[in-house]
Design a protein around this motif. Structure first.
Motif: not given
Length: 155
Positions: A34-36, A106, A103-104, A109-111, A138
């Motif tokens: 994930r980006k974060d 969640n 996608w992830d 909302n999905d990331d 990304y």
């Protein structure tokens, strides 16, 4: 488009395309983050979205969500299929573009974790299954080394 309205390039593509069912076997992804994300132990609930064609109402298919799949999600050979009754319908600008998104899932909302766009024409004229690793980028981060492994087969 009727053949008489096609450009020469479009006609050449149309002749190479075969009708049938394009099956995409979802094998795995690698180096997903994930980006974060700072640690490598992220809990990612991964799924894939595959779109055939680059236009507003292009068909999209979604794989099952793989809960807690981590950095290297396994998609267990799940198959997503597009029926190509008239393959020329998918052609835009002398190409059939395919987009694969990872996608992830969640609660809120999905990331999006990465995506790749490529020409699907080679898979629509292939005689045997083609397996490929495709690099995922990304949006806004081209340094990602995430990738996805898929197998394409026209039946």
């Amino acid at each position: 488009k009727p053949p008489e309205e096609m450009t020469e390039e479009e006609r050449q593509i149309a002749e190479r395309l075969k009708r049938g069912r394009l099956s995409i076997k979802c094998i795995q992804a690698a180096n997903v983050r994930r980006k974060d994300q700072t640690s490598t132990a992220a809990k990612i609930d991964a799924y894939l979205v595959v779109q055939l064609g680059n236009y507003k109402k292009a068909p999209r298919l979604k794989s099952q969500v793989r809960k807690r799949s981590g950095q290297n999600p396994q998609f267990m050979g799940e198959v997503l299929s597009f029926d190509l009754i008239n393959p020329i319908d998918f052609v835009r600008e002398n190409d059939i573009q395919m987009k694969v998104e990872l996608w992830d899932n969640n609660a809120w909302n999905d990331d999006i974790l990465g995506e790749v766009k490529f020409s699907a024409v080679r898979f629509l004229s292939a005689l045997e299954p083609q397996e490929e690793w495709l690099p995922l980028t990304y949006p806004g981060d081209e340094s990602s080394n995430s990738k996805v492994q898929l197998e394409f087969e026209l039946e």
